[in-house]
Motif scaffolding. Sequence first.
Motif, PDB file in Angstrom:
ATOM      1  N   ASN A   2       0.819  -1.225   0.000  1.00  0.00           N
ATOM      2  CA  ASN A   2       0.000   0.000   0.000  1.00  0.00           C
ATOM      3  C   ASN A   2       0.848   1.269   0.000  1.00  0.00           C
ATOM      4  N   TYR A   3       1.883   1.267  -0.831  1.00  0.00           N
ATOM      5  CA  TYR A   3       2.637   2.501  -1.017  1.00  0.00           C
ATOM      6  C   TYR A   3       2.983   2.622  -2.496  1.00  0.00           C
ATOM      7  N   LYS A   4       3.158   3.842  -2.937  1.00  0.00           N
ATOM      8  CA  LYS A   4       3.431   4.076  -4.350  1.00  0.00           C
ATOM      9  C   LYS A   4       4.743   4.815  -4.500  1.00  0.00           C
ATOM     10  N   LYS A   5       5.612   4.278  -5.343  1.00  0.00           N
ATOM     11  CA  LYS A   5       6.901   4.916  -5.571  1.00  0.00           C
ATOM     12  C   LYS A   5       6.802   5.903  -6.718  1.00  0.00           C
ATOM     13  N   ASP A   6       7.280   7.109  -6.473  1.00  0.00           N
ATOM     14  CA  ASP A   6       7.375   8.126  -7.518  1.00  0.00           C
ATOM     15  C   ASP A   6       8.559   7.768  -8.405  1.00  0.00           C
ATOM     16  N   SER A   7       8.344   7.644  -9.679  1.00  0.00           N
ATOM     17  CA  SER A   7       9.405   7.195 -10.588  1.00  0.00           C
ATOM     18  C   SER A   7      10.267   8.332 -11.121  1.00  0.00           C
ATOM     19  N   SER A   8       9.947   9.573 -10.737  1.00  0.00           N
ATOM     20  CA  SER A   8      10.660  10.710 -11.334  1.00  0.00           C
ATOM     21  C   SER A   8      12.146  10.706 -10.983  1.00  0.00           C
ATOM     22  N   ILE A   9      12.493  10.344  -9.731  1.00  0.00           N
ATOM     23  CA  ILE A   9      13.911  10.343  -9.340  1.00  0.00           C
ATOM     24  C   ILE A   9      14.663   9.246 -10.085  1.00  0.00           C
ATOM     25  N   THR A  10      14.027   8.091 -10.254  1.00  0.00           N
ATOM     26  CA  THR A  10      14.657   7.017 -11.016  1.00  0.00           C
ATOM     27  C   THR A  10      15.003   7.498 -12.416  1.00  0.00           C
ATOM     28  N   ALA A  11      14.083   8.250 -13.010  1.00  0.00           N
ATOM     29  CA  ALA A  11      14.316   8.787 -14.352  1.00  0.00           C
ATOM     30  C   ALA A  11      15.423   9.842 -14.358  1.00  0.00           C
ATOM     31  N   MET A  12      15.486  10.642 -13.270  1.00  0.00           N
ATOM     32  CA  MET A  12      16.485  11.716 -13.176  1.00  0.00           C
ATOM     33  C   MET A  12      17.892  11.206 -12.865  1.00  0.00           C
ATOM     34  N   LEU A  13      17.977  10.080 -12.172  1.00  0.00           N
ATOM     35  CA  LEU A  13      19.227   9.684 -11.527  1.00  0.00           C
ATOM     36  C   LEU A  13      20.431   9.622 -12.469  1.00  0.00           C
ATOM     37  N   PRO A  14      20.328   9.047 -13.666  1.00  0.00           N
ATOM     38  CA  PRO A  14      21.512   9.029 -14.543  1.00  0.00           C
ATOM     39  C   PRO A  14      22.068  10.430 -14.803  1.00  0.00           C
ATOM     40  N   ALA A  15      21.178  11.383 -15.057  1.00  0.00           N
ATOM     41  CA  ALA A  15      21.622  12.760 -15.323  1.00  0.00           C
ATOM     42  C   ALA A  15      22.195  13.392 -14.063  1.00  0.00           C
ATOM     43  N   LEU A  16      21.579  13.115 -12.918  1.00  0.00           N
ATOM     44  CA  LEU A  16      22.079  13.666 -11.652  1.00  0.00           C
ATOM     45  C   LEU A  16      23.465  13.126 -11.333  1.00  0.00           C
ATOM     46  N   LYS A  17      23.676  11.820 -11.542  1.00  0.00           N
ATOM     47  CA  LYS A  17      24.973  11.199 -11.269  1.00  0.00           C
ATOM     48  C   LYS A  17      26.055  11.784 -12.185  1.00  0.00           C
ATOM     49  N   GLU A  18      25.712  11.936 -13.452  1.00  0.00           N
ATOM     50  CA  GLU A  18      26.685  12.458 -14.412  1.00  0.00           C
ATOM     51  C   GLU A  18      27.095  13.885 -14.069  1.00  0.00           C
ATOM     52  N   ALA A  19      26.112  14.723 -13.749  1.00  0.00           N
ATOM     53  CA  ALA A  19      26.412  16.115 -13.402  1.00  0.00           C
ATOM     54  C   ALA A  19      27.230  16.197 -12.121  1.00  0.00           C
ATOM     55  N   SER A  20      26.881  15.369 -11.125  1.00  0.00           N
ATOM     56  CA  SER A  20      27.608  15.380  -9.858  1.00  0.00           C
ATOM     57  C   SER A  20      29.038  14.898 -10.051  1.00  0.00           C
ATOM     58  N   ALA A  21      29.227  13.833 -10.822  1.00  0.00           N
ATOM     59  CA  ALA A  21      30.571  13.285 -11.046  1.00  0.00           C
ATOM     60  C   ALA A  21      31.486  14.317 -11.685  1.00  0.00           C
ATOM     61  N   LYS A  22      30.959  15.091 -12.623  1.00  0.00           N
ATOM     62  CA  LYS A  22      31.759  16.130 -13.274  1.00  0.00           C
ATOM     63  C   LYS A  22      32.175  17.203 -12.278  1.00  0.00           C
ATOM     64  N   ARG A  23      31.248  17.585 -11.402  1.00  0.00           N
ATOM     65  CA  ARG A  23      31.584  18.602 -10.395  1.00  0.00           C
ATOM     66  C   ARG A  23      32.609  18.078  -9.403  1.00  0.00           C
ATOM     67  N   VAL A  24      32.420  16.815  -8.957  1.00  0.00           N
ATOM     68  CA  VAL A  24      33.333  16.235  -7.970  1.00  0.00           C
ATOM     69  C   VAL A  24      34.753  16.174  -8.526  1.00  0.00           C
TER      70      VAL A  24
END
Length: 737
Positions: free
Chosen positions: A580-602
């Motif tokens: 009885n819980y629903k997962k929002d899929s938006s972060i899953t969709a965002m994650l590759p782009a978020l990881k790539e942007a973060s890795a470049k900054r790091v």
Amino acid sequence: MHSFRWIRLTAFSALAAAAITSCASAATDFNQVGKQMSLLLQNFHFSRKEFSDELSGKFLETYLRKVDPNKIFFTQQDVDALKKKYGRELDDYLMSGQMMDAAQAMHALYRQRAMQRIAYARDLLKKGGFTFDKDRSIERSRRKTAAWPKDEAEMQQVWKDMVEEQLLSEILRRETVARLAKEQNKPDPLANEKPAEEKLLMRYERIQRNIQETDLEDVAETLLSAVAMTYDPHTDYMGARQVDRFKISMGTELTGIGALLGSEDDGSTKITGIVVGGPADKSGELKLNDRIVAIDSNNSGEMVDILFLKLDKVVDMIRGAENTQMRLKVEPADAPGQAKIITLTRSKVPLKDELAKGEIIELTGAPEGQNRIGVLSLPSFYADMEGGDRRCAKDVKKILERMNKENVDGLVIDLRSNGGGSLEEVRLMTGFFTGNGPVVQIKDTRGNVDIKSAHNRQKLFNGPIVVLINKLSASASEILAAALQDYGRAVIVGDDSTFGKGSVQQPVDIGQYLPFFAARDRAGLLKVTTQKFYRVAGGSTQLKGVESDIQLPTATAAFELGEDILDYAMPYDQITPCTNYKKDSSITAMLPALKEASAKRVEKDRDLQIAREDIAMMKQRIKDNKLSLNKKTREQENSTLEERRKSINKERKGRFAEMAKEDATKYKIYRLTLDDVNARELPLADPDKDNEQFMHLAEDPTAELDDSPEYPSGLDPELREGINIVQDMLKLESSGK
């Protein structure tokens, strides 16, 4: 993890209550305490493990690790003798009500050996003759790698090496401080200190006195705690003094004088901090760095000398009932050797620096709807165990409501080094971000699963969230991080994972189980693991913790931390996910782009790269586990580290100055403490002044020689990257990608 429901027997009759009152002043029978705790362990612990000869042997092993973790007191001969006498018998001593015979006999041997070793160390220091010119080294840590010294001759060599290393370290420390002071044209803060040998002699005297002060309650607690911890690392026995400290640690206030204390090598107790608005602060008589040498706890006219007294016992003498008076004999920092008497009245002292707090970071030039980032810092999931109304969920709600009023678009929740706390508080808090739905599943030893849910009709905060974690984020922190990850409400950022504590402890008042007429006021409590908790997605956080979506090189990554390195840790497992819980899929969709942007900054972030280098160096030092006893070798090692530090500081000073200018145009940072939530306008944050808002801290004259620059704007690299990731989320949301 505690549910804070005290397990009790059925209500006592008035006659029983009268009997308890009449014998409250009698001595506690720790034989009975041990017997009842043993029964409670076997019946209440999640494993339901019965006592046995094999388990008895583990009790002894845990006890030995507890009293002699570095293997510097007992020889292998001692250990063999203890195993022969008690290895298969400790469970029988406990269950037959004769525990104290074993506890006192083992403590007597420990005390005898400790006095022997310390006397030998003091004799070595008095004789001197250390040359520090031999090409020898010792183990940096003996805990895991060293064997017990086989006999007295081998033990003496261990102590000779240890004393030699301690003396060399102290000499090198003084030389380093003197050199730094000269380079900075400052006076040497250690110039008037007693010789290094004398300082170490006083340090050993403190250790010796602490061991000599051990009472029956301490002796019982040490063995009972070892027995409890053999069931799992978080099951523990706490004596009456520990129970009081445990309650205080879960709350956010204490009754006392509002002073932070520290132990000095000369045996005195030093004032290292004064709580703003507390009795010590209001009186104005007690100053930072003053030394307390005697205490009259009840203002009775009788001063008790506290020289070399254990710090926790000094703290116990200072604490007391509200509105009661006490006197301190103090040697002022500005007039050493001249004692004065100070009378103070105890009161409730709020520990405001332990409360939830926040900041709002306004980003200049960012588009509307992406320009306000909130930072919520939570040191622990606190709850007043004495029935007060100070609770972290209530406090966080106030901060979030003010953030909504200030139109905060995204949020960073900082759970770094948050060791957990109240299950009820984390249940309530999770609903602020997920709305109505399950938060955590709890399974008992029979396999029954209870789902704890939030009942919020709607979310209190709807924007994107980053949760900062490290290896010291544990228990309740892991429940919140796991739920937000499973719901798709947050990106978890930091160490590879959290601590990995997926168990629930129940405090059991042992006094309630003692025989009818027994004294029970100091019987203590058993904190016993009765349940395990699981994510709504079905996996346990036990051992594995909550894994980060985006990893950063954090300071804690260099150290061996986590549930998986603890003795007798419970296993990882899984149960059925909640439906009885629903997962929002938006972060899953965002994650590759978020990881790539973060890795470049790091990769471009110099400070995070320095952190990565530091982690590699520290891991190598831990792996090598060697410490040279040669002065020239150590000087060369220190010189290499010092040159690296100077090079980093030189680069940082210039770069941080530019960052500070850039921050001034890029950020406007508002402070949001609980004192600010109802302010008409939020004050601008001032890291220097805000740090002194709740407590005045004594300055360490040697620390002042560290010229390492502070991170601009009070934003460390991990927090900056967390803010950057929230910005990325906001941009991706607004772009519809």
